[in-house]
Design a protein around this motif. Structure first.
Motif, short mmCIF file in Angstrom:
data_model
loop_
_atom_site.label_atom_id
_atom_site.label_comp_id
_atom_site.label_asym_id
_atom_site.label_seq_id
_atom_site.Cartn_x
_atom_site.Cartn_y
_atom_site.Cartn_z
N LEU A 74 0.82 -1.22 0.00
CA LEU A 74 0.00 0.00 0.00
C LEU A 74 0.85 1.26 0.00
O LEU A 74 0.42 2.30 -0.46
CB LEU A 74 -0.91 0.02 1.23
CG LEU A 74 -2.14 -0.87 1.16
CD1 LEU A 74 -2.91 -0.79 2.47
CD2 LEU A 74 -3.04 -0.50 0.01
N GLN A 76 4.91 2.72 -0.84
CA GLN A 76 6.16 2.36 -1.48
C GLN A 76 7.32 2.88 -0.64
O GLN A 76 7.33 4.06 -0.28
CB GLN A 76 6.23 2.97 -2.88
CG GLN A 76 5.03 2.63 -3.76
CD GLN A 76 4.74 1.16 -3.84
OE1 GLN A 76 5.67 0.35 -4.01
NE2 GLN A 76 3.49 0.77 -3.68
N LYS A 97 0.67 -10.17 -3.84
CA LYS A 97 -0.65 -10.01 -3.23
C LYS A 97 -1.41 -11.32 -3.14
O LYS A 97 -2.18 -11.55 -2.20
CB LYS A 97 -1.47 -8.99 -4.04
CG LYS A 97 -1.07 -7.56 -3.75
CD LYS A 97 -1.74 -6.61 -4.70
CE LYS A 97 -1.15 -5.21 -4.53
NZ LYS A 97 -1.70 -4.27 -5.51
N GLN B 23 -1.60 22.41 4.14
CA GLN B 23 -0.42 21.54 4.25
C GLN B 23 0.16 21.26 2.86
O GLN B 23 1.36 21.37 2.64
CB GLN B 23 -0.85 20.22 4.94
CG GLN B 23 0.23 19.17 5.05
CD GLN B 23 1.33 19.57 6.02
OE1 GLN B 23 1.11 20.37 6.92
NE2 GLN B 23 2.53 19.04 5.82
N GLU B 28 3.93 22.00 1.96
CA GLU B 28 4.71 21.07 1.12
C GLU B 28 4.92 21.63 -0.29
O GLU B 28 5.76 21.13 -1.04
CB GLU B 28 3.99 19.73 1.04
CG GLU B 28 4.00 18.98 2.36
CD GLU B 28 3.21 17.68 2.30
OE1 GLU B 28 2.97 17.16 1.19
OE2 GLU B 28 2.83 17.18 3.37
N LYS B 29 4.11 22.62 -0.66
CA LYS B 29 4.15 23.25 -2.00
C LYS B 29 4.09 22.19 -3.11
O LYS B 29 4.87 22.20 -4.06
CB LYS B 29 5.39 24.12 -2.15
CG LYS B 29 5.44 25.25 -1.12
CD LYS B 29 6.47 26.27 -1.49
CE LYS B 29 6.73 27.27 -0.39
NZ LYS B 29 5.59 27.99 0.13
N THR B 402 -8.11 1.69 -0.94
CA THR B 402 -7.06 0.80 -0.40
C THR B 402 -7.31 -0.64 -0.82
O THR B 402 -6.38 -1.36 -1.15
CB THR B 402 -7.07 0.89 1.14
OG1 THR B 402 -6.95 2.25 1.48
CG2 THR B 402 -5.95 0.11 1.75
N GLN B 405 -6.15 -1.32 -4.11
CA GLN B 405 -4.69 -1.43 -4.17
C GLN B 405 -4.21 -2.78 -3.66
O GLN B 405 -3.12 -3.21 -4.00
CB GLN B 405 -4.06 -0.32 -3.32
CG GLN B 405 -4.24 1.07 -3.91
CD GLN B 405 -3.65 2.13 -3.02
OE1 GLN B 405 -4.00 2.22 -1.84
NE2 GLN B 405 -2.76 2.95 -3.55
N ARG B 549 -0.42 2.25 -7.43
CA ARG B 549 0.14 1.89 -6.12
C ARG B 549 0.82 3.06 -5.42
O ARG B 549 1.29 2.93 -4.29
CB ARG B 549 1.07 0.71 -6.23
CG ARG B 549 2.24 0.89 -7.16
CD ARG B 549 2.92 -0.45 -7.33
NE ARG B 549 4.00 -0.40 -8.29
CZ ARG B 549 5.18 -0.91 -8.06
NH1 ARG B 549 5.45 -1.49 -6.93
NH2 ARG B 549 6.11 -0.86 -8.99
N TYR B 550 0.91 4.18 -6.12
CA TYR B 550 1.56 5.33 -5.48
C TYR B 550 0.57 6.29 -4.81
O TYR B 550 0.97 7.25 -4.20
CB TYR B 550 2.43 6.09 -6.49
CG TYR B 550 3.65 5.28 -6.88
CD1 TYR B 550 4.73 5.19 -6.00
CD2 TYR B 550 3.70 4.58 -8.07
CE1 TYR B 550 5.84 4.42 -6.32
CE2 TYR B 550 4.81 3.81 -8.40
CZ TYR B 550 5.88 3.74 -7.52
OH TYR B 550 6.97 2.98 -7.82
N GLU B 552 -1.31 7.48 -1.96
CA GLU B 552 -1.19 7.20 -0.53
C GLU B 552 -2.42 7.72 0.19
O GLU B 552 -2.68 8.92 0.19
CB GLU B 552 0.09 7.83 0.02
CG GLU B 552 1.33 7.13 -0.52
CD GLU B 552 2.63 7.62 0.08
OE1 GLU B 552 2.58 8.50 0.96
OE2 GLU B 552 3.68 7.12 -0.32
N LEU B 553 -3.17 6.82 0.78
CA LEU B 553 -4.42 7.22 1.42
C LEU B 553 -4.22 7.41 2.92
O LEU B 553 -3.46 6.69 3.52
CB LEU B 553 -5.49 6.15 1.18
CG LEU B 553 -6.17 6.26 -0.17
CD1 LEU B 553 -5.41 5.47 -1.20
CD2 LEU B 553 -7.58 5.74 -0.08
#
Lengths: 261, 553
Positions: A74, A76, A97, B23, B28-29, B402, B405, B549-550, B552-553
């Motif tokens: 989930l 990297q 998986k 944020q 983080e810009k 999720t 993923q 997969r990149y 991010e939750l």
């Protein structure tokens, strides 16, 4: 991607993996947030063998869930590599998986599906054959005692029932590696007991369970080895005897408190 | 008061994602193009609708002037906007009031139901200011300019602008509180939600019937005639919807005692409405909010062989899309009305004004200029661009993305399932327009086939573009499903992009018309659009493979 069920056939429960084989392998894994300002996981290397129940302990915000999320693909990692059952999670995510059964701390279930629709969806995507899925689902539903509710919409389930459904969904393809994040949360004592039994049975067959918990008694009773993570680093790892010897404390609780102070 | 203010602050921060934006964009810009694109996109849409509204307000002002009642523009605008907000925002109210994820958290805090209700109502109310900017500001400005009014008017207009959403929103809120208080389960809550949407849809169709019953192109003059026969306009309307006349009089007589009295009446009514809502809310709000939270006791037995039947992962993903779409009222009711309302709006003029002869008189033009038939494809493509399904293809999954993923199905295959499901729904939603056009315009089967294929390809382009946008900036962190489809900027972006796509296609059509016969033009266009569609189809798959997969939750 075709499912490879031969490696963990439902019918055959004999151990098929060598005890010394690493089922989960983390090498130099790091993960940062906020453009590198916050190191959630810092150069962690860890190996979990076949047939092992491995407890992953640490205070809140220590990096447990981040590590687990990286193992299941989930998140990297910024650096390092992770393999599950000999498969590189970054290079072959789908193959990895198929070999993982993951239950997060908050159950991932669709509220607007019925329990059985949810399980069938997972059985379809994990390509579990029809006969096998019926047998497996019924077996797990019996264990968790939610068979009667399986035709209802998940939105009518209690938190504990959702957790049981998520567990059933994660285990129905009989994966060799179980990764459970706080699995006992929300379970009634009976289900909790049965889950612990399932975990032990899974390992007796030569498979692996990696789980995080805050309940140190569970870790003490159940785990072959434990690792304690704090501020993103593994600060202790080994069997309980090893850790006790190293720290000259009587209980895991005392060791935990001392190390994470 | 302090707990309420704290709640209000948190509710706004949470709903509009203020802390997240701070944020992301200030600390983080990251992805700084996003706020810029949002401002440009919203600005473009606002300017477009603002200019339309200015034109209409000007016309209305002149009619009022001719009748000796220049405040007509204000009265009619107040009534129309109140109806507009009531009809289109009752769904938003239900979603914000009842489908938030923080219900249990708030109920456990030492807050009264009226605090929670008040905070959520304020949220909906503030969201309305953007709508009012387009709809209410132009008539206020036209009246100000026309009558040459001063600072007192500006002050009073600002007060009315700020308070005005209360008028339509409180009745909508009271209605939803009373309806939802009768819900005994989540399923009934869903049914009530759909029912409320259907009622508002029926009202919208009713208003369209009324508008179309006025002679086309002479709406303003017929309105004038109607008003003259019915006596003094302001008192006539005032008897059926007094707050509109109080607000109008307070502005028209700004600075006078009578103006102040009217403002007093208007503000008293709005205060009374809010008080009524809070009193009712304190009693009934939590009843509906927690309906169905208890665990169901009656279980349905499932033991048929069908239960265990196996599907391919692709079919399982399609089924998941379908079930979640159909069973989430907010998703369904943001899409289904488009399939229903557009064909009905097309039919209404024919039924109320007997404009069928105008359609018949169009036949020779179509025979002479077959390229005109492509207007059907254009219209279908435009409508497909307004359906919020493709630009929320990933976002609709919310935090449960999720699970997508985690499952061992390639992102390529997952996005394929999303594409085909969305394409089917988009095409089915635009199909009634297509069928109606074919029947009304007496087109041949060959025309139907060509136009059908072209439409399918063009809808395919829009579907892929929508998914592409959502892949670039998915919005998983929503609290209630309404935010995933209605308040998602991706929906706005796809509307804009589909308009740009249509403009380019129209240019190409003109070029083709000038150089090649229609049949060749059709074929070349089909080849072009189908190629773009296919190219985008593969593009979204490769992007999914790269990005899935990149996230991010």
């Amino acid at each position: 991607m075709k499912a490879d069920f031969d490696f963990c056939p439902m019918q055959s429960r004999e151990p098929i993996l060598r005890k010394d084989k690493a089922m989960i392998e983390l090498v130099g894994v790091s993960k940062s947030y906020a453009k590198g300002k916050v190191k959630a996981v810092d150069d962690v290397s860890q190996s979990v063998k076949a047939g092992e129940i491995f407890g992953f302990l640490g205070p809140n915000g220590a990096g447990k869930t981040t590590t687990i999320k990286m193992i299941v693909g989930l998140l990297q990692p910024d650096a390092g590599s992770i393999s599950v059952a000999g498969i590189d999670v970054q290079k072959e995510p789908l193959a990895a998986k198929f070999r993982i059964g993951y239950v997060p701390d908050q159950p991932h279930v669709y509220d607007r599906l019925t329990g059985i629709e949810y399980l069938n969806f997972l059985a379809d995507v994990y390509q579990v054959p029809e006969k096998l899925r019926k047998k497996r689902i019924e077996h797990l539903l019996d264990i968790f005692n939610i068979k009667d509710a399986i035709g209802d919409l998940v939105q009518s389930y209690s938190h504990g029932m959702k957790q049981k459904l998520a567990l059933t969904g994660a285990l129905l393809h009989n994966p060799p590696v179980w990764i459970l994040d706080e699995p006992m949360v929300g379970l009634d004592p009976r289900s909790s007991f049965l889950l612990k039994d399932l975990m032990a049975e899974h390992c007796r067959q030569g498979y692996t369970v990696f789980f995080s918990t805050h309940i140190l008694e569970v870790a003490e009773r159940l785990c072959d080895r434990v690792a304690i993570i704090n501020k993103g680093k593994i600060i202790a790892c080994g069997t309980l005897d090893d850790i006790n010897k190293d720290h000259e404390k009587e209980t895991l609780e005392n060791i935990f408190l001392e190390l994470t102070e | 008061m302090k707990p309420f203010l704290a709640l209000l602050k948190v509710t706004f921060r949470n709903y509009f994602g203020i802390s997240v934006m701070k944020q992301k964009y200030l600390v983080e810009k990251k992805d700084l193009w996003q706020p810029i694109a949002a401002v440009v996109g919203i600005g473009f849409i606002l300017v477009f609708f603002f200019s339309m509204s200015m034109m209409f307000s000007k016309g209305l002002y002149y009619v009022g002037q001719m009748l000796g009642e220049p405040a007509l523009v204000l009265v009619i605008s107040f009534i129309a906007i109140a109806f507009f907000i009531f009809i289109f925002d009752i769904g938003t109210i239900i979603s914000v009031f009842y489908f938030g994820r923080d219900n249990e958290l708030l109920a456990a805090l030492p807050l009264k139901p009226l605090h929670v209700l008040g905070a959520r109502f304020s949220l909906v109310m503030v969201s309305q200011y953007l709508v009012q900017l387009v709809l209410l500001l132009p008539p206020l400005f036209i009246f100000f300019q026309g009558e040459g009014l001063g600072a007192a008017y500006i002050f009073l207009a600002s007060v009315i602008f700020l308070v005005f959403p209360v008028l339509p929103l409180v009745p909508a809120a009271v209605l939803s509180i009373l309806i939802m208080s009768k819900a005994r389960s989540k399923r009934i809550k869903d049914t009530f939600t759909i029912l409320t949407y259907v009622i508002s849809l029926a009202l919208a169709i009713g208003i369209q019937f009324f508008m179309q019953s006025l002679p086309q192109g002479e709406e303003l003059s017929s309105l004038e005639a109607m008003l003259q026969t019915h006596g003094a306009l302001l008192s006539k309307i005032g008897s059926s919807f007094p707050p509109a006349i109080w607000a109008a009089k307070s502005l028209a007589m700004a600075g006078s005692i009578e103006g102040l009295l009217n403002l007093g009446l208007f503000l008293s009514l709005t205060a009374a409405l809010v008080a009524l809502m809070l009193v009712l809310g304190n009693k009934y709000f939590y009843r509906g909010l927690f309906a169905g939270e208890e665990v169901a006791k009656k279980h349905r037995v499932t033991n048929s062989t069908k239960t265990w039947s196996r599907s391919s992962p692709f079919k399982a993903l399609l089924l998941r899309e379908h079930r979640l779409f159909l069973r989430t009222p907010v998703f369904l009711m943001n899409v289904l009305p488009i399939a229903v309302i557009v064909p009905i709006f097309m039919l209404i003029p024919l039924l109320t004004q007997g404009s069928l002869h105008e359609v018949v008189s169009f036949y020779p033009f179509l025979s002479k200029y077959p390229y005109l038939k492509l207007g059907i494809v254009g219209f279908m493509t435009f409508i497909a661009g307004t359906i919020p399904l493709s630009p929320s293809a990933l976002s609709r999954e919310g935090k449960l993305f999720t699970l997508s993923q985690l499952i061992p199905v390639s992102p390529r295959e997952q996005i394929r399932a999303k594409f085909w499901y969305t394409l089917i729904v988009n095409f089915v939603c635009t199909l009634p327009i297509f069928v109606l056009s074919i029947i009304l315009l007496h087109l041949t089967w060959l025309d139907a086939l060509m136009l059908g294929l072209l439409s399918l390809s063009a809808v395919g382009v829009i579907t892929s573009l929508g998914i592409l946008i959502d892949s670039e900036r998915p919005y998983f962190d929503w609290e209630d499903p309404q935010r995933a489809v209605k308040n998602n900027l991706n929906v706005l972006f796809i509307m804009l992009i589909s308009m740009i796509f249509l403009a380019i296609m129209a240019g190409i059509c003109v070029g083709l018309y000038l150089i090649v016969p229609w049949w060749l033009g059709y074929s070349l266009l089909l080849l072009l659009v189908a190629s773009i569609s296919a190219g985008l189809y593969f593009r979204i798959q490769s992007i999914a493979e790269r990005k899935y997969r990149y996230y991010e939750l």
